[in-house]
Design an enzyme around this catalytic site. Structure first.
Site, PDB file in Angstrom:
ATOM      1  N   ASP A 160       0.842  -1.196   0.000  1.00  0.00           N
ATOM      2  CA  ASP A 160       0.000   0.000   0.000  1.00  0.00           C
ATOM      3  C   ASP A 160       0.881   1.252   0.000  1.00  0.00           C
ATOM      4  O   ASP A 160       0.376   2.376  -0.077  1.00  0.00           O
ATOM      5  CB  ASP A 160      -1.008  -0.008   1.152  1.00  0.00           C
ATOM      6  CG  ASP A 160      -0.356  -0.029   2.522  1.00  0.00           C
ATOM      7  OD1 ASP A 160       0.872  -0.192   2.604  1.00  0.00           O
ATOM      8  OD2 ASP A 160      -1.095   0.110   3.522  1.00  0.00           O
ATOM      9  N   SER A 161       2.217   1.058   0.030  1.00  0.00           N
ATOM     10  CA  SER A 161       3.154   2.157  -0.210  1.00  0.00           C
ATOM     11  C   SER A 161       2.868   2.794  -1.562  1.00  0.00           C
ATOM     12  O   SER A 161       3.321   3.904  -1.838  1.00  0.00           O
ATOM     13  CB  SER A 161       4.594   1.649  -0.160  1.00  0.00           C
ATOM     14  OG  SER A 161       4.745   0.504  -0.978  1.00  0.00           O
ATOM     15  N   ASP A 166      -1.048  -6.105  -0.266  1.00  0.00           N
ATOM     16  CA  ASP A 166      -1.384  -5.479   1.008  1.00  0.00           C
ATOM     17  C   ASP A 166      -2.884  -5.270   1.149  1.00  0.00           C
ATOM     18  O   ASP A 166      -3.552  -4.856   0.191  1.00  0.00           O
ATOM     19  CB  ASP A 166      -0.713  -4.097   1.098  1.00  0.00           C
ATOM     20  CG  ASP A 166       0.505  -4.108   1.997  1.00  0.00           C
ATOM     21  OD1 ASP A 166       0.661  -5.050   2.797  1.00  0.00           O
ATOM     22  OD2 ASP A 166       1.305  -3.165   1.887  1.00  0.00           O
ATOM     23  N   GLU A 190       9.378  -4.333  10.300  1.00  0.00           N
ATOM     24  CA  GLU A 190       9.822  -3.028   9.784  1.00  0.00           C
ATOM     25  C   GLU A 190      10.361  -2.123  10.893  1.00  0.00           C
ATOM     26  O   GLU A 190       9.728  -1.960  11.953  1.00  0.00           O
ATOM     27  CB  GLU A 190       8.643  -2.344   9.074  1.00  0.00           C
ATOM     28  CG  GLU A 190       9.013  -0.973   8.519  1.00  0.00           C
ATOM     29  CD  GLU A 190       8.087  -0.448   7.444  1.00  0.00           C
ATOM     30  OE1 GLU A 190       7.119  -1.148   7.064  1.00  0.00           O
ATOM     31  OE2 GLU A 190       8.322   0.679   6.971  1.00  0.00           O
ATOM     32  N   LYS A 216      -1.210  -9.406   2.728  1.00  0.00           N
ATOM     33  CA  LYS A 216      -0.431  -8.967   3.893  1.00  0.00           C
ATOM     34  C   LYS A 216      -1.270  -7.979   4.679  1.00  0.00           C
ATOM     35  O   LYS A 216      -1.976  -7.163   4.086  1.00  0.00           O
ATOM     36  CB  LYS A 216       0.886  -8.319   3.464  1.00  0.00           C
ATOM     37  CG  LYS A 216       1.703  -7.748   4.627  1.00  0.00           C
ATOM     38  CD  LYS A 216       3.128  -7.412   4.240  1.00  0.00           C
ATOM     39  CE  LYS A 216       3.326  -6.083   3.606  1.00  0.00           C
ATOM     40  NZ  LYS A 216       2.837  -4.915   4.395  1.00  0.00           N
TER      41      LYS A 216
END
Ligand code: KIV
Length: 300
Positions: free
Chosen positions: A69-70, A108, A207, A138
């Site tokens: 979703d970045s 995502d 992360e 994810k």
């Protein structure tokens, strides 16, 4: 017919289906991930959000493509990932699965597509899988989303978890900040890792946590850990492709290495194009279609 020639023919006939089978076996699956963890082989993952990039990443032999979703930040220009929708993920996810032959494609689940209830999570995960033909989803969070991970995996959908600094919680952190530095915070990251494994996740992205903490978690877990800003002790690594190619210039996180400078290369190419168009040197003969002069002469 000589014996050698007969045996070559037999080998060819027998081997052809095996060669074909080899092609099929090269597809990375959740089982490949597990095997790689058990054999101590590092897993590579990169993001991609479109067909052409997915093909390039796939051809490079990268094990997995994350449609993160970045994309909200690097493709759509939002300040964070909060505005990204399930529709955005499906739109980009479909393009990626068309381009990825061998990489395991993980998509995502965006903010608020799984938090409301277990039912909402299963429905959205199912929609993403059906409409994109991805291999897994994810979602962000540890213990708090364990019931969702359990229900989605029970529905036959592999789940990659995501713990540590989870970007969808940026407003709760007050910025993108390293997590797990105090004893309590580090213990909470360990508890999250164990909870998502227990819930059935096939892998977990970790992360922005200290490298020693991520290494400890990687030792404790039987499922693979994929690090981003979490040091070399993880079982694999993931990066956003615009970051590692220096294509995204809004900011550069400490954990990003520039493997190429495509932003500069693209600017140079665009400048040269602009100059050549304005000078009339592009297009030249070699980029031009021809027609017989007699045809042109008969036109009015
Ligand atoms: O959205 C994304 O690209 C991610 C990576 C940063 C792991 O979740």
């Amino acid at each position: 017919m000589p014996v050698l020639s007969v045996s070559i023919r037999i080998v060819t006939v027998v081997c052809m289906p095996l060669m074909f089978l080899k092609e099929v076996v090269m597809k990375n699956t959740v089982a490949t991930f597990q095997k790689m963890k058990e054999e101590g082989q590092k897993i590579s993952m990169l993001t991609a959000y479109d067909y052409s990039t997915a093909k390039v990443v796939d051809n490079a032999g990268v094990n997995s493509i994350l449609v993160g979703d970045s994309l909200g930040m690097v493709m759509l220009g939002y300040e964070d990932t909060i505005p990204v929708t399930v529709e955005d993920m499906i739109h980009h996810g479909r393009a990626v699965t068309r381009g990825a032959q061998n990489a395991l494609v993980v998509i995502d689940m965006p903010f608020m597509s799984y938090e409301v209830s277990v039912e909402q999570a299963v429905q959205n995960a199912g929609r993403i899988m059906k409409e994109t033909q991805a291999n897994a989803v994810k979602l962000e969070g540890g213990s708090r989303v364990a019931p969702q991970i359990k229900a989605i995996t029970k529905a036959g959908i592999p789940v990659c978890a995501h713990i540590g600094m989870t970007p969808q919680s940026v407003n709760s952190y007050g910025g993108f900040k390293v997590q797990g530095k105090s004893i309590e915070a580090a213990q909470a990251v360990i508890d999250d890792a164990l909870a998502v494994q227990e819930a059935g996740a096939f892998a977990v992205v970790i992360e922005c946590v200290p490298a020693k903490l991520a290494a400890l978690i990687s030792e404790k877990l039987t499922i693979p850990t994929i690090g981003i800003g979490a040091g070399a002790g993880c079982d694999g690594q993931v990066l956003v492709y615009q970051d590692m190619l220096a294509l995204f210039s809004d900011f550069k996180p400490k954990f990003v290495k520039h493997f190429a400078h495509l932003g500069d290369a693209m600017t140079e190419a665009f400048k040269t194009y602009d100059e050549e168009v304005k000078a009339g040197t592009f297009p030249s003969e070699e980029h031009t279609f021809k027609i017989d002069d007699e045809v042109i002469e008969k036109l009015y």
